[in-house]
Each structure stands twice: as C-alpha cells, then as structure tokens.
Write a protein that holds these residues in place. Structure first.
Motif, PDB file in Angstrom:
ATOM      1  N   ALA A  81       0.841  -1.198   0.000  1.00  0.00           N
ATOM      2  CA  ALA A  81       0.000   0.000   0.000  1.00  0.00           C
ATOM      3  C   ALA A  81       0.877   1.249   0.000  1.00  0.00           C
ATOM      4  N   VAL A  82       0.447   2.261  -0.748  1.00  0.00           N
ATOM      5  CA  VAL A  82       1.142   3.542  -0.748  1.00  0.00           C
ATOM      6  C   VAL A  82       0.268   4.520   0.025  1.00  0.00           C
ATOM      7  N   VAL A  83       0.859   5.126   1.058  1.00  0.00           N
ATOM      8  CA  VAL A  83       0.093   6.021   1.921  1.00  0.00           C
ATOM      9  C   VAL A  83       0.603   7.437   1.727  1.00  0.00           C
ATOM     10  N   GLN A  84      -0.280   8.365   1.448  1.00  0.00           N
ATOM     11  CA  GLN A  84       0.173   9.739   1.307  1.00  0.00           C
ATOM     12  C   GLN A  84      -0.914  10.725   1.707  1.00  0.00           C
ATOM     13  N   ASN A  85      -0.488  11.949   2.036  1.00  0.00           N
ATOM     14  CA  ASN A  85      -1.463  12.988   2.341  1.00  0.00           C
ATOM     15  C   ASN A  85      -2.089  13.477   1.047  1.00  0.00           C
ATOM     16  N   PHE A  86      -3.289  13.979   1.181  1.00  0.00           N
ATOM     17  CA  PHE A  86      -4.029  14.362  -0.010  1.00  0.00           C
ATOM     18  C   PHE A  86      -4.728  15.669   0.306  1.00  0.00           C
ATOM     19  N   GLY A  87      -4.050  16.758   0.054  1.00  0.00           N
ATOM     20  CA  GLY A  87      -4.679  18.047   0.324  1.00  0.00           C
ATOM     21  C   GLY A  87      -4.290  18.605   1.677  1.00  0.00           C
ATOM     22  N   SER A  88      -4.746  17.977   2.766  1.00  0.00           N
ATOM     23  CA  SER A  88      -4.397  18.487   4.084  1.00  0.00           C
ATOM     24  C   SER A  88      -3.810  17.360   4.914  1.00  0.00           C
ATOM     25  N   SER A  89      -3.370  17.683   6.117  1.00  0.00           N
ATOM     26  CA  SER A  89      -2.735  16.658   6.951  1.00  0.00           C
ATOM     27  C   SER A  89      -3.763  15.702   7.545  1.00  0.00           C
ATOM     28  N   ARG A  90      -5.054  16.036   7.387  1.00  0.00           N
ATOM     29  CA  ARG A  90      -6.088  15.131   7.884  1.00  0.00           C
ATOM     30  C   ARG A  90      -6.627  14.223   6.776  1.00  0.00           C
ATOM     31  N   ASP A  91      -6.337  14.609   5.553  1.00  0.00           N
ATOM     32  CA  ASP A  91      -6.799  13.797   4.424  1.00  0.00           C
ATOM     33  C   ASP A  91      -5.696  12.856   3.982  1.00  0.00           C
ATOM     34  N   VAL A  92      -6.046  11.590   3.870  1.00  0.00           N
ATOM     35  CA  VAL A  92      -5.045  10.594   3.499  1.00  0.00           C
ATOM     36  C   VAL A  92      -5.565   9.762   2.338  1.00  0.00           C
ATOM     37  N   LEU A  93      -4.652   9.463   1.431  1.00  0.00           N
ATOM     38  CA  LEU A  93      -4.993   8.643   0.282  1.00  0.00           C
ATOM     39  C   LEU A  93      -4.152   7.371   0.348  1.00  0.00           C
ATOM     40  N   ILE A  94      -4.805   6.245   0.221  1.00  0.00           N
ATOM     41  CA  ILE A  94      -4.066   4.984   0.228  1.00  0.00           C
ATOM     42  C   ILE A  94      -4.318   4.248  -1.074  1.00  0.00           C
ATOM     43  N   ARG A  95      -3.240   3.857  -1.713  1.00  0.00           N
ATOM     44  CA  ARG A  95      -3.318   3.117  -2.966  1.00  0.00           C
ATOM     45  C   ARG A  95      -2.945   1.674  -2.741  1.00  0.00           C
ATOM     46  N   LEU A  96      -3.728   0.786  -3.304  1.00  0.00           N
ATOM     47  CA  LEU A  96      -3.437  -0.635  -3.153  1.00  0.00           C
ATOM     48  C   LEU A  96      -3.346  -1.271  -4.536  1.00  0.00           C
ATOM     49  N   PRO A  97      -2.284  -2.024  -4.766  1.00  0.00           N
ATOM     50  CA  PRO A  97      -2.172  -2.677  -6.064  1.00  0.00           C
ATOM     51  C   PRO A  97      -3.148  -3.840  -6.176  1.00  0.00           C
ATOM     52  N   VAL A  98      -3.424  -4.241  -7.410  1.00  0.00           N
ATOM     53  CA  VAL A  98      -4.268  -5.419  -7.622  1.00  0.00           C
ATOM     54  C   VAL A  98      -3.526  -6.638  -7.107  1.00  0.00           C
ATOM     55  N   LYS A  99      -4.204  -7.478  -6.344  1.00  0.00           N
ATOM     56  CA  LYS A  99      -3.565  -8.672  -5.792  1.00  0.00           C
ATOM     57  C   LYS A  99      -4.307  -9.900  -6.268  1.00  0.00           C
ATOM     58  N   GLU A 100      -3.553 -10.842  -6.737  1.00  0.00           N
ATOM     59  CA  GLU A 100      -4.113 -12.101  -7.201  1.00  0.00           C
ATOM     60  C   GLU A 100      -4.941 -12.746  -6.091  1.00  0.00           C
ATOM     61  N   GLY A 101      -6.172 -13.019  -6.370  1.00  0.00           N
ATOM     62  CA  GLY A 101      -6.994 -13.763  -5.423  1.00  0.00           C
ATOM     63  C   GLY A 101      -7.509 -12.968  -4.236  1.00  0.00           C
ATOM     64  N   GLU A 116     -12.176   3.879  -4.917  1.00  0.00           N
ATOM     65  CA  GLU A 116     -12.242   3.561  -6.332  1.00  0.00           C
ATOM     66  C   GLU A 116     -11.513   2.264  -6.587  1.00  0.00           C
ATOM     67  N   PHE A 117     -12.128   1.428  -7.382  1.00  0.00           N
ATOM     68  CA  PHE A 117     -11.468   0.186  -7.783  1.00  0.00           C
ATOM     69  C   PHE A 117     -11.553   0.075  -9.299  1.00  0.00           C
ATOM     70  N   VAL A 118     -10.437  -0.210  -9.911  1.00  0.00           N
ATOM     71  CA  VAL A 118     -10.437  -0.408 -11.355  1.00  0.00           C
ATOM     72  C   VAL A 118      -9.753  -1.736 -11.646  1.00  0.00           C
ATOM     73  N   GLY A 119     -10.415  -2.571 -12.408  1.00  0.00           N
ATOM     74  CA  GLY A 119      -9.836  -3.855 -12.780  1.00  0.00           C
ATOM     75  C   GLY A 119      -8.659  -3.652 -13.718  1.00  0.00           C
ATOM     76  N   PRO A 120      -7.662  -4.525 -13.669  1.00  0.00           N
ATOM     77  CA  PRO A 120      -6.466  -4.347 -14.488  1.00  0.00           C
ATOM     78  C   PRO A 120      -6.772  -4.335 -15.991  1.00  0.00           C
ATOM     79  N   GLN A 121      -7.759  -5.131 -16.387  1.00  0.00           N
ATOM     80  CA  GLN A 121      -8.105  -5.210 -17.805  1.00  0.00           C
ATOM     81  C   GLN A 121      -8.634  -3.875 -18.320  1.00  0.00           C
ATOM     82  N   VAL A 122      -9.513  -3.270 -17.496  1.00  0.00           N
ATOM     83  CA  VAL A 122     -10.109  -1.986 -17.868  1.00  0.00           C
ATOM     84  C   VAL A 122      -9.022  -0.935 -18.019  1.00  0.00           C
ATOM     85  N   GLY A 123      -8.085  -0.943 -17.053  1.00  0.00           N
ATOM     86  CA  GLY A 123      -7.007   0.028 -17.077  1.00  0.00           C
ATOM     87  C   GLY A 123      -6.162  -0.096 -18.335  1.00  0.00           C
TER      88      GLY A 123
END
Lengths: 315, 616
Positions: free
Chosen positions: A77-97, A124-131
């Motif tokens: 997971a990638v964790v970063q601030n998003f706008g302010s110090s109270r807003d956080v955005l977490i990115r998760l890669p697609v994981k098999e299974g 938000e979730f986007v399938g790898p195929q769609v991407g």
C-alpha cells in the motif's frame, strides 16, 4: 491606449531560432530519456487497483498509519497525504486472489486504530483489464488527434505549416509527459484530458501565428520568408501574451482552488501553456521556414476568400 | 454605412442569449428534499396512492411542499432532510413492500419553468456522491448455456424424426453428433440443415467414425451475445429498482460491459450483493434409472449429471432443463403450514404452459429444483477478467402430485435464503454472470466539496480576467466582459437543455478554462482593431477590418480545439466526457458571443456615425 508591449518595428525572433530550437530538441530528448528510464507513474485509471481516500478527525502521522497496515491484503500500500494533513490517500495494487472489498475493509480497520473518528470519503477500484484498455485508447486518442490536425491544417493552410504544427504539438505532448515522468507525478485520466487540452490550446496559438503568416505572405511583396515570419510573430505577440496570461490565470485558479481531484489536470495544463506558447514560434514556425515555405505556397487565394465571404454573414 | 447591424440581426443575438439565459435559470433554485415512491411488480402508483401518501404525511404533521405524479412515480417534496427521513419511514411503513420508497433530491424548479422544459444541469456522481460500477458480462457462460439448449434441441429433433444417433456432446471444437453409419449421418445433416440456419454443420467423419460437427454461425454468435447483454441490462434495471435508489443509471458500454450508477448510495456492500448475484433456478427431472450405487460410483447415463443436494447426499438429474428462471414473473417468500420457509412462484404465460405440459406428462415422478449461483472468488483469469465459481445445488426434490400451472411453491430453503431467492427471482435472472471490473464510490461530503472547489476556482479566475479586460481595453473591455458573462450563462443554459449532458468536476474545470480561453476571440479582434488604428485607418474602417480579419483566425483556432474535444469525448469515460462536453459547448457559445455578440453592441454604440476616438 494602454499596452503591455509597445513594439516598434519587427523583432527578429528567428535570429536565435537555431539555438532555441536546439534547446527544444534537448528538452524533447531529455523527456524521451526520462520516459524510457523512469516511465510514467500511471494512476489507478490505467493500472487498475484500489484507492481509498479518508478523512481523519485529527492530523495523522502517516508512519503510524503505515505501521498499522499489517495484513497481507494491504501489502504494497502507498500512503500519502491528499490536500491536508487530515486527508489521506491509500493506494493498493491489484492482488491475485484478493477482493478489493477485503483490502478496503483492512485499510479502514487499520485507520480506525490510528484514529477512531476516521471517515471514508472515496473508494475507487479499477480492474487491471479496464485500465489496460484505457491506456491503449488514450494513446490512440492522442495519435488520432494529431493526425486529424495534420489533415485539417494541410487542407486549410499548407503541408509545410501542417507538419510544423504537428511537430510543435508532439513537442508539447512529449515535454509535458516528460515533466510528469521526471517528477513521477501521477498520470490519471484527468491528466490525459489535460494533455489533450494542451494539444488544442497549443494549436490555437500556432494557428493564430500561421494565419498571420499566410496573410503577410500575400501582403508583403518584398521580404524573405524569415522577414514575413518575424513580422507575423511580432504582430501577434501582444495577443499571445494576453491570451496566455488570462488562460494562465484561470488555470492557476484551478490549480490552487480546484481541489486535489483535478490537481493533475491543472498541472498538465500549466506545463502545456508554457511549452505550447513557446513552441508555436520556435518549433512550428521555424520548422515551416526550414521546410522552405514561401510566397508561392500561399498562392491559392480562394482560401483567403473563404473567410472574407463569411463577413457578410457573421460579424 | 459601415458597422451597422440590421435590426433582425440584433434581435437574433438578443433572442439567442435570452433563450440561453432562460434555460440557465432553473439552476438558481437549488434542490428540494423529496421522497420518491415507485411500485414494484403487481402494484401501481396512481392518484389514490397519492392521496394516501398525503394523508399519511398530514397525520404525521409533515408539511408537503408539492407532490407530483409522473410516469407511475410519485414525488413528494418536503422542507428539509429531517422531514424527509421521517416522511420516508412513515410512507414505507404504511405502503409495505409492494412499493419502493426512496430518498431523493428533486430540482426545485418552479412548475411554470418546468412546463417549458426548464430543468437544472444534472450533476455527475463526483459532484453529488454515490457509486459507479462497471460490470462485465461473462459471455462464455451465455454461449455455454445456448450450446446446452441446442444439444437438447438436437436430441428431441433427431428422436422426433426417428434418426438414430450414437451420442451428442459438447467439445471445444463444437457440438459433436455421432452416428453409427453414413446413411443416418446424411439424413441427419439434411434434416438439421433445413431446420436451423443459425448453426453451421460440417461433416467431420474419419474412417469408421461418422460424426457431424455443429457450430454457431458468426451472426448467431453475435446475436446470442447481444441478447445476453440486453437481458442482463433489463435484469440489472429491475434489481436496481428493488434497491430503491432515486434516478439510477443502467447503460451499456461497448459489447460486453454495463455501467450502473447509483447516486447517493453509501451501502455499497448490499448494492454489490444484489447487483452481482446471479442466482437462478432451473427445474430438472430426476433420473430415476440411476440408483444410489451408480451415483456413488459416478456411473450415470450420458444424458444425466450428478449434483449435490443441499440437505446432503447426491442426486442424478436429466441434463435437459424443463424450465429456466427466465419465465419467473413473481416470487414471494412465505411459510408453509409447518411454518417452514418457502418461495411462492408465479410464471409468465409461456412458462406456465411449458410447465403445465411438463408436469402433466410426469405426474408421480420426482422433479428437482436446481439452484445456480455464480460467485466472484477474487481470482483472475490470465486475461485479467474475474474468475467466477459456479455453484450448483439441488434445493428440493418433490414428487409431482398433479399438473402444475402458473403458481407453485419451492421449499427446502432457510429463511434468509428464501428472502434472497425471492428478491433475485423477482428481479429476473442474469442470463450470464456479471463481475464488477470497476467501482468508484464518492462520499456525499466530497461531492459538495468538489462543487465548492470548482466554484471557487471559477470565481477567482473569472474575477481576474474581467478586471484585466476592463483595465486593458476599457470600453471594449466592458463589452468583452458582457460577452464573457453571457457566454458562461449560455454554457450553463445549453448544459441544462441537453438531456444527456452531465456536469462533472472536470466539467467545471472545462467551464473555468472556457472563461480563460474565450477572451481569446475578443483579444484577437481588439488587437487587430488597435493595429488598424495604428496603421492610420479611420475608426469605422478599423472596426470593420478588425472583426473581418480576425474571423477566419478565430474559426480555424476554435475548430481545431473542437476536434480535440470531440476525440476526448469519444475515448473518455464518465467525468472526462463531461469535460469534453462543456469544452465543446463553451467553444461554440464563445465563438458566438465573441464575434457576433460583441459586434452587435459595438455597432450599436460606435457604428454608423462619426467617431473620433475609440475606447480601446
């Protein structure tokens, strides 16, 4: 009248064209190199994966949050601030299974450990195929746009000018992408929209200059093509500065006030406006001159007429 | 005389701007909190429902602002969010589960405006919150089902024609039909070819193997896929309605995908369960020839298959489907006399007649209800699509006592299963399973935040541009500013007028950008006028030349930008499409206001008279 630029006579823009074009070339090569080495930091829209945006009650320590993300599902997971110090955005890669719902549940669990008052703002979730499909479509779109423009400008003006304008557009697109690659800014769908808008905007500039070049070739009986081009650029300079200025103002307003979701879009436009203005002179016009544009090429006078006979109808 | 517009031209400009402004007005009224009532199967929303609802609300002391009955939907507007919740609960309680009662935000456009077609811009999900799904239909399953049906057809047809075949089975190469001799093969080929033109038959005999290979024709394959997609869309629509969401969107995208948008939905888990579930039932006759020993050993005739029973144990069923879930019209959970949960089902007329024929011929024989469900197991196929597990279970085996008609019951479920099955059956079966390939959930607070951000950006950008134009071009600047404002109003007006146009966050960005770029038209004209003045032309000549010469430049520049916007529209999805739409509209309206609009004012002020100096 109040003028920003009070130009007496003609500025010899093309005098330094070789040196400046060389700089352009270096920038393009540099951008391509960065694209080759660093690649583009593709956003969720293109890679697929899951993004969770959340708002905490109190400013949050990102390291503490990272440490709380211990489950296998949230690995990477990638964790970063998003706008302010109270807003956080977490990115998760697609994981098999692993289902995206499960990933989101684990993330929210971990976040609640750090601050029970956390709330989920966006998932938000986007399938790898769609991407993958989207990335292909996006690339195709830029290509199609360039070809359409090549055809239109060839038809309305002349192929040397068309080639010049397409070269300028490719230059703008490559350098904008290069900056995104160099600074590893995230490239999502809105950025693609921004890049295409840059194409449109930059072309706007180029067309205005070309229009004047065409007009001046017919008007100025004496003078080399260089003179004509210099003259045209000088004459359109104050318009260029003003329009660039007003567009820049609104884009800066978008960048500062528009919120984080269109930050990428505004960034791409900011870049594009600078490069685009510059390229209409030193890439588009210069290339057309180097390709040997001259008065004879502008001779089909009927084209001029087309604008003229609309006079009665429109303005 | 130079620079004089005829009256009709001025009127035309005024009229166009007035129409744009008129349709922009509904956006000023905001939204009412409302409760929406929609009937499900068997019920109807009509005037009596309306008066019933009004009575319910007045009994609770909730004031109704306005109540409208339209397209079988009832919309009741109330004062605020608290009243809205109370109203929803009160109505839902009295009306019961034959109706869907949903919270809604209805445009507060006055009725007279609405009657003239005025409505505010529709907001995208990123501006009002909600969930967006992109679902993919598993076409291989649709094809497999169709193949099974074809095999069953071949069996009955050949048997009916008394053509002896050795076996029929589905293989990766197509449907193999085996024969003992060439004579039967030839007869079958002639017969089948004359009967079905959607299949392609090839004689695939080799040596003493007499075999016919049947495959779906390209056209038929396409048709099967198209039908699967269409039917899934219909089914998803029904299910979305069952969820009780106001103004949902169910739309196809491409050949295999469906977009579902549910504004205001926050409980995505339930939405997903209902939308993605592909539970269906099929009725099969039990293969009575297969005894327990044969089943245990897995030796059953080729026409049968062994299934697990939910209560434990196994049972062999004939592969032929007596009836599929497609014919189910209604399904209600209820209890039998021993208060065991059951689902009462009623069929459509076609299903009813099939079922009545089948049961008539099979009185005294056991029939099984097969429950089929597809579950997304989280794994992916090599091509990136979602892998689905197919779960098949026999939920009940019952002896047919008498000829059954359109109404009957299924037993053998627990309470919640009965509830869910009834809901899913009522909403129709998905002909092929769907999987969610994209999901976007936007919280309502984020939506409001996005609107706020967009407006702020617009106000700041616009203010600076307006001030600059006024200072730099003075009189003409003021005219340009009027044009710019008119342009913005017209973009909003046109966006409100076009039924499919949706305002998104990038759409707002498009409007902001239009503000910055729209001045270009005027800047080009004004700079040209200044140039002409510098070159010593008379005032009238300068205005005329300025507008005239700038025209083709503006047209060329805008046409190319329009082309890129069009391409963006073609490839973009959702929010980006919204951006492309606003950009295109903005280009069109800004050309109009910058060229024709300002000219009409300039002409009115300076045109056709002796003017020494221009305020430019």
């Amino acid at each position: 009248m109040f003028e920003i630029l009070s130009i007496k006579g003609t500025i010899n823009f093309l005098r330094h064209a070789v040196a400046i074009s060389a700089l352009s070339l270096v920038l393009v090569i540099g951008s391509l190199a960065s694209l080759a080495v660093n690649g583009i930091n593709w956003g969720l829209d293109f890679t697929g994966g899951t993004v969770v945006e959340m708002e905490f009650k109190n400013p949050v320590d990102l390291n503490q949050l990272r440490a709380a993300l211990t489950s296998d599902e949230t690995d990477g997971a990638v964790v970063q601030n998003f706008g302010s110090s109270r807003d956080v955005l977490i990115r998760l890669p697609v994981k098999e299974g692993v289902k995206s719902d499960l990933q989101v549940a684990h993330v929210m669990e971990a976040a609640a450990k750090v601050d029970p008052g956390v709330s989920q703002k966006r998932v938000e979730f986007v399938g790898p195929q769609v991407g993958k499909e989207l990335a292909e479509q996006g690339g195709l779109a830029v290509l199609v746009a360039l070809i359409c423009i090549l055809i239109y400008v060839s038809f309305r003006f002349e192929w040397r000018l068309a080639l010049g304008s397409v070269a300028a557009l490719a230059h703008d697109v490559i350098i904008t992408l290069g900056v995104f690659s160099l600074f590893q800014l995230e490239f999502d769908l809105t950025v693609l929209a921004g890049v295409l808008t840059v194409v449109g905007y930059s072309l706007n500039d180029t067309i205005v200059v070309f229009d004047r070049i065409r007009e001046n070739f017919l008007k100025m009986r004496k003078g080399t093509p260089e003179d004509v081009v210099n003259n045209s650029i000088t004459q359109t300079m104050s318009r260029t500065i003003i329009t660039t200025g007003t567009t820049l103002v609104v884009v800066v307003a978008l960048f500062l006030k528009g919120g984080t979701m269109i930050h990428g879009f505004a960034t791409a436009l900011l870049m594009g406006i600078f490069v685009g203005t510059f390229s209409s002179i030193y890439v588009a016009s210069f290339l057309a001159v180097k390709l040997g544009i001259n008065r004879e090429h502008m001779m089909p006078v009927e084209i001029e007429k087309e604008g003229a006979d609309q006079d009665a109808l429109m303005p | 005389m130079l620079n004089k517009y005829p009256m009709w031209k001025n009127l035309m400009v005024a009229l166009i701007i007035a129409v744009g402004a008129f349709y922009a007005i509904p956006n000023l009224f905001g939204e009412d909190h409302a409760v929406q009532v929609v009937a499900t199967r068997g019920a109807e929303v009509n005037a009596s429902t309306q008066s019933e609802v009004t009575d319910i609300l007045s009994a609770k002391g909730i004031a109704v602002k306005r109540s409208e009955l339209e397209n079988g939907q009832l919309l009741v507007r109330v004062a605020d969010a608290d009243q809205q919740l109370l109203a929803k609960e009160a109505i839902a309680e009295v009306l019961g589960d034959k109706y869907i009662v949903a919270l809604n935000l209805a445009p507060a456009t006055p009725q007279w405006l609405e009657s003239m077609g005025g409505s505010p811009m529709k907001l995208g999900l990123d501006l009002r919150g909600g969930v967006h799904f992109l679902m993919e239909v598993d076409m291989s399953e649709a094809i497999r089902k169709m193949t099974e049906a074809k095999i069953a057809d071949f069996r009955t047809d050949l048997r009916g024609e008394k053509i002896r075949y050795a076996g029929i089975r589905n293989t990766p190469k197509g449907i193999e039909i085996k024969f003992r001799d060439a004579e039967n093969l030839a007869k079958a080929e002639r017969f089948l070819k004359s009967r079905t033109n959607e299949m392609v038959f090839v004689d695939a005999s080799s040596g003493s193997d007499f075999m016919l290979l049947a495959n779906m024709s390209e056209i038929y394959l396409k048709q099967v896929k198209e039908e699967a997609l269409q039917q899934n869309i219909t089914t998803l629509r029904n299910r979305v309605n069952e969820l009780g969401v106001a103004e949902p969107v169910v739309q196809r995208q491409g050949a295999e995908r469906i977009i579902v948008e549910l504004p205001g939905v926050q409980d995505t888990a339930r939405a997903k369960d209902i939308l993605g579930a592909t539970a269906s039932i099929e009725f099969h006759m039990v293969d009575e020839k297969a005894d327990a020993a044969a089943i245990a050993a897995g030796r059953v005739s080729p026409g049968s298959q062994i299934y697990d029973r939910r209560q434990g144990g196994k049972v062999a069923l004939h592969k032929e489907v007596m009836l599929t879930g497609d014919h189910i019209q209604g399904a209600q959970p209820s209890f039998d006399e021993y208060s065991r949960p059951q689902v009462s089902i009623n069929l459509d007329s076609k299903g009813g007649s099939i079922f009545s024929n089948v049961t008539k011929d099979n009185i005294g024989k056991p029939m099984a209800t097969l429950f089929i469900e597809y579950k997304d197991n989280g794994a992916k196929n090599p091509d990136g699509s979602v892998k689905m597990d197919k779960i098949e279970e026999v939920i009940s085996v019952a002896t047919i006592q008498a000829r059954l008609g359109r109404n009957f019951v299924i037993t053998g479920l627990d309470h919640s299963e009965a509830q869910n099955l009834a809901l899913l059956l009522r909403a129709g079966a998905l002909i092929a399973p769907v999987s969610i390939v994209e999901e976007r959930t936007i919280g309502p607070s984020l939506g409001a935040e996005n609107i706020d951000n967009g407006l702020q950006a617009m106000i700041w950008g616009m203010a600076v541009v307006l001030i600059f134009m006024l200072v730099y071009y003075r009189g003409f600047g003021l005219i340009a500013n009027l044009a710019l404002t008119a342009n913005l109003v017209m973009v909003v007006g046109v966006m409100s007028m076009i039924p499919g146009a949706v305002l998104t966050l990038p759409g707002i960005a498009g409007m902001v950008l239009t503000v910055g770029m729209a001045v270009d038209g005027n800047v080009l004209i004004y700079e040209r006028i200044r140039e002409e003045l510098r070159a010593g032309r008379s005032v009238q000549q300068a205005i005329h030349e300025g507008y005239g010469n700038a025209f083709s430049t503006i047209a060329d520049a805008n046409i190319t930008t329009f082309m890129t916007a069009l391409i963006l529209f073609a490839v973009g999805t959702g929010a980006v499409k919204g951006f492309a739409v606003t950009l295109m509209i903005g280009i069109a309206t800004s050309m109009f206001t910058a060229i024709v609009g300002t000219r009409s004012i300039v002409n009115a002020i300076w045109g056709g008279k002796r003017v020494k100096k221009l305020s430019i």
